[in-house]
Design a protein around this motif. Sequence first.
Motif, PDB file in Angstrom:
ATOM      1  N   ALA A  11      -0.864   3.085  13.097  1.00  0.00           N
ATOM      2  CA  ALA A  11      -0.365   2.787  11.750  1.00  0.00           C
ATOM      3  C   ALA A  11       0.015   1.314  11.618  1.00  0.00           C
ATOM      4  CB  ALA A  11       0.841   3.661  11.426  1.00  0.00           C
ATOM      5  N   ALA A  12       0.470   0.715  12.707  1.00  0.00           N
ATOM      6  CA  ALA A  12       0.929  -0.677  12.680  1.00  0.00           C
ATOM      7  C   ALA A  12      -0.195  -1.660  12.367  1.00  0.00           C
ATOM      8  CB  ALA A  12       1.574  -1.034  14.019  1.00  0.00           C
ATOM      9  N   ARG A  13      -1.424  -1.199  12.456  1.00  0.00           N
ATOM     10  CA  ARG A  13      -2.557  -2.103  12.209  1.00  0.00           C
ATOM     11  C   ARG A  13      -3.258  -1.832  10.887  1.00  0.00           C
ATOM     12  NH1 ARG A  13      -3.000  -0.369  17.383  1.00  0.00           N
ATOM     13  NH2 ARG A  13      -4.935   0.737  17.014  1.00  0.00           N
ATOM     14  N   GLN A  14      -2.630  -1.027  10.017  1.00  0.00           N
ATOM     15  CA  GLN A  14      -3.267  -0.655   8.740  1.00  0.00           C
ATOM     16  C   GLN A  14      -2.875  -1.588   7.607  1.00  0.00           C
ATOM     17  OE1 GLN A  14      -5.539   1.805   8.997  1.00  0.00           O
ATOM     18  NE2 GLN A  14      -4.953   1.805  11.150  1.00  0.00           N
ATOM     19  N   ILE A  15      -2.623  -2.861   7.892  1.00  0.00           N
ATOM     20  CA  ILE A  15      -2.389  -3.803   6.803  1.00  0.00           C
ATOM     21  C   ILE A  15      -3.294  -5.000   7.033  1.00  0.00           C
ATOM     22  CG2 ILE A  15       0.003  -3.053   6.417  1.00  0.00           C
ATOM     23  CD1 ILE A  15       0.879  -5.686   7.808  1.00  0.00           C
ATOM     24  N   ASP A  16      -3.599  -5.716   5.934  1.00  0.00           N
ATOM     25  CA  ASP A  16      -4.526  -6.847   6.027  1.00  0.00           C
ATOM     26  C   ASP A  16      -4.051  -7.856   7.066  1.00  0.00           C
ATOM     27  OD1 ASP A  16      -6.312  -5.900   4.222  1.00  0.00           O
ATOM     28  OD2 ASP A  16      -5.516  -6.993   2.508  1.00  0.00           O
ATOM     29  N   GLY A  17      -4.949  -8.245   7.938  1.00  0.00           N
ATOM     30  CA  GLY A  17      -4.624  -9.254   8.936  1.00  0.00           C
ATOM     31  C   GLY A  17      -4.227  -8.656  10.264  1.00  0.00           C
TER      32      GLY A  17
ATOM     33  N   SER B  80       0.818  -1.219   0.000  1.00  0.00           N
ATOM     34  CA  SER B  80       0.000   0.000   0.000  1.00  0.00           C
ATOM     35  C   SER B  80       0.848   1.265   0.000  1.00  0.00           C
ATOM     36  CB  SER B  80      -0.940   0.006   1.205  1.00  0.00           C
ATOM     37  OG  SER B  80      -0.196   0.095   2.406  1.00  0.00           O
ATOM     38  N   LEU B  81       2.154   1.131   0.248  1.00  0.00           N
ATOM     39  CA  LEU B  81       3.012   2.318   0.263  1.00  0.00           C
ATOM     40  C   LEU B  81       3.615   2.628  -1.105  1.00  0.00           C
ATOM     41  CD1 LEU B  81       4.904   2.029   3.678  1.00  0.00           C
ATOM     42  CD2 LEU B  81       2.911   3.401   3.105  1.00  0.00           C
ATOM     43  N   ARG B  82       3.312   1.778  -2.106  1.00  0.00           N
ATOM     44  CA  ARG B  82       3.856   2.037  -3.443  1.00  0.00           C
ATOM     45  C   ARG B  82       3.438   3.413  -3.941  1.00  0.00           C
ATOM     46  NH1 ARG B  82       2.377  -3.846  -5.440  1.00  0.00           N
ATOM     47  NH2 ARG B  82       4.076  -4.937  -4.384  1.00  0.00           N
ATOM     48  N   GLY B  83       4.384   4.136  -4.477  1.00  0.00           N
ATOM     49  CA  GLY B  83       4.079   5.465  -5.011  1.00  0.00           C
ATOM     50  C   GLY B  83       4.213   6.579  -3.986  1.00  0.00           C
ATOM     51  N   ALA B  84       4.362   6.213  -2.728  1.00  0.00           N
ATOM     52  CA  ALA B  84       4.497   7.250  -1.700  1.00  0.00           C
ATOM     53  C   ALA B  84       5.923   7.804  -1.717  1.00  0.00           C
ATOM     54  CB  ALA B  84       4.177   6.664  -0.323  1.00  0.00           C
ATOM     55  N   LYS B  85       6.029   9.137  -1.716  1.00  0.00           N
ATOM     56  CA  LYS B  85       7.343   9.771  -1.649  1.00  0.00           C
ATOM     57  C   LYS B  85       7.664   9.997  -0.174  1.00  0.00           C
ATOM     58  CE  LYS B  85       9.929  13.816  -3.201  1.00  0.00           C
ATOM     59  NZ  LYS B  85       9.786  15.228  -3.648  1.00  0.00           N
ATOM     60  N   LEU B  86       8.824   9.514   0.253  1.00  0.00           N
ATOM     61  CA  LEU B  86       9.180   9.577   1.678  1.00  0.00           C
ATOM     62  C   LEU B  86      10.337  10.546   1.881  1.00  0.00           C
ATOM     63  CD1 LEU B  86       8.996   5.747   2.447  1.00  0.00           C
ATOM     64  CD2 LEU B  86       7.232   7.468   2.857  1.00  0.00           C
ATOM     65  N   LEU B  87      10.080  11.593   2.664  1.00  0.00           N
ATOM     66  CA  LEU B  87      11.093  12.619   2.915  1.00  0.00           C
ATOM     67  C   LEU B  87      11.686  12.449   4.310  1.00  0.00           C
ATOM     68  CD1 LEU B  87       9.412  15.854   1.510  1.00  0.00           C
ATOM     69  CD2 LEU B  87      11.007  14.299   0.367  1.00  0.00           C
TER      70      LEU B  87
ATOM     71  N   SER C 194      -5.788   3.728   4.541  1.00  0.00           N
ATOM     72  CA  SER C 194      -5.393   2.375   4.940  1.00  0.00           C
ATOM     73  C   SER C 194      -3.902   2.131   4.747  1.00  0.00           C
ATOM     74  CB  SER C 194      -6.199   1.345   4.139  1.00  0.00           C
ATOM     75  OG  SER C 194      -7.575   1.547   4.327  1.00  0.00           O
ATOM     76  N   ARG C 195      -3.121   3.196   4.722  1.00  0.00           N
ATOM     77  CA  ARG C 195      -1.675   3.021   4.591  1.00  0.00           C
ATOM     78  C   ARG C 195      -1.030   3.038   5.980  1.00  0.00           C
ATOM     79  NH1 ARG C 195      -1.311   6.886  -0.704  1.00  0.00           N
ATOM     80  NH2 ARG C 195      -0.574   5.309  -2.166  1.00  0.00           N
ATOM     81  N   PRO C 196      -0.046   2.182   6.209  1.00  0.00           N
ATOM     82  CA  PRO C 196       0.607   2.147   7.526  1.00  0.00           C
ATOM     83  C   PRO C 196       1.587   3.305   7.707  1.00  0.00           C
ATOM     84  CG  PRO C 196       1.586   0.500   6.086  1.00  0.00           C
ATOM     85  CD  PRO C 196       0.470   1.131   5.308  1.00  0.00           C
ATOM     86  N   LEU C 197       1.057   4.533   7.672  1.00  0.00           N
ATOM     87  CA  LEU C 197       1.863   5.746   7.793  1.00  0.00           C
ATOM     88  C   LEU C 197       1.595   6.415   9.132  1.00  0.00           C
ATOM     89  CD1 LEU C 197       1.236   7.346   4.280  1.00  0.00           C
ATOM     90  CD2 LEU C 197       3.401   6.423   5.100  1.00  0.00           C
TER      91      LEU C 197
END
Lengths: 104, 104, 104, 104, 104
Positions: free
Chosen positions: B62-68, A18-25, A71-74
Amino acid sequence: MQIAQVRGTVVSTHKEPSLRGAKLLLLQFIDADGRLLPKYEVAADWIGAGVDEWVLVSRGSAARQIDGNQSRPLDALVVGIIDTVSVDNRNLYSKREQDRSSFP
Amino acid sequence: MQIAQVRGTVVSTHKEPSLRGAKLLLLQFIDADGRLLPKYEVAADWIGAGVDEWVLVSRGSAARQIDGNQSRPLDALVVGIIDTVSVDNRNLYSKREQDRSSFP
Amino acid sequence: MQIAQVRGTVVSTHKEPSLRGAKLLLLQFIDADGRLLPKYEVAADWIGAGVDEWVLVSRGSAARQIDGNQSRPLDALVVGIIDTVSVDNRNLYSKREQDRSSFP
Amino acid sequence: MQIAQVRGTVVSTHKEPSLRGAKLLLLQFIDADGRLLPKYEVAADWIGAGVDEWVLVSRGSAARQIDGNQSRPLDALVVGIIDTVSVDNRNLYSKREQDRSSFP
Amino acid sequence: MQIAQVRGTVVSTHKEPSLRGAKLLLLQFIDADGRLLPKYEVAADWIGAGVDEWVLVSRGSAARQIDGNQSRPLDALVVGIIDTVSVDNRNLYSKREQDRSSFP
């Protein structure tokens, strides 16, 4: 939010899908006197902040309160590029002056 | 997110049932100059990070924002294996160089 | 999660009604070298950790991700009793050895 | 919540669209003896706090628990302007006396 | 949760409307040896804790997990008045003895 300066980038190809495409600074925190602190945060950026700019960073669940991030783990997000910081009615930082001093 | 290095593992057989099958890594934090800090986090890992690798760790909800993970009592997650960290346009860390120095 | 040692208990009879029946442990944090830190957390425990045992503690909303806890005003939970902590491929802690040294 | 003094403002024109119209104050934290700490927070303010006033600031998801803020990426909010802080039955701070001392 | 002692009160008349009626206590944190720390939290209290009493305080979204608080911008809550704290099988604190020493 905290005030931080963009110092660089972090690249990760093997990551949560789900983090694909996210730019991380890589953001380094700035104290209330305008000095860099030995503290940083890696934050997602969708507004296009550039190296050396001062930004506002939100942490925690706030980082997921924009479309697409829910729903991204950010846990950190650049929410604004700072124009001015005023403390006690004087300018602590002004992006325009910063640019001027960069291009004299 | 914070940058951390995988230092080891934590094993717990008697735990909350929803954590069964979760791999728990001991991550030591790294500062913005690339040095290890006396600070760690035990984080769940589903992407397969290995000892010595640099990773990105998200904390809090954030640690819980992935499937499962949605209903697991987790507060830290490995979200990516880091390829490069660039600060002020120079490489602070590069996984490829790290590997090369390991296998000369 | 953080690694902590069970040091004692906290008893409160006059408390939020939803906390009735919750066992509250005083946990002292342990650093990545296995030493006690001057930092603690009072956490709910439903898995039966005992004094001196090393446990994993989750903080924040993670503490409410188990059945029965969803609406309790808790911000810390014992999620596992630790068997082993390995750092750099050596054992930092092993519950079995701990027991053996206790019963020589 | 923490006690903080309004020290200034932060202006950002290029920001997350949902933050348009939000007034962002620079708040410096105050310790339990009434002294300024080298710690600050940039918080949204909808109640109209002014420079030098002491305020209460809520952090984390609490900052989004008011109408209009639910989907904004905010992690800090001014929730009240402080009238008095009493410690050990004596006044640590009183807004009225503060005003009086300002306009003698 | 953290252990804290009630030190005083904070009064704010100009505040977020949803906070009307909330009693706000100034709590000073206590370390695992029973000493006051230079750290405090202003927390809502609905269970009637009094000055000098030791209480348990929950922080973050936990503060909103009781009836009536769900939509209040609160990040700290008194969840219990402490009767006893036991560390290493000795009493670190006992409310009864505290009272006895107050009324000899």
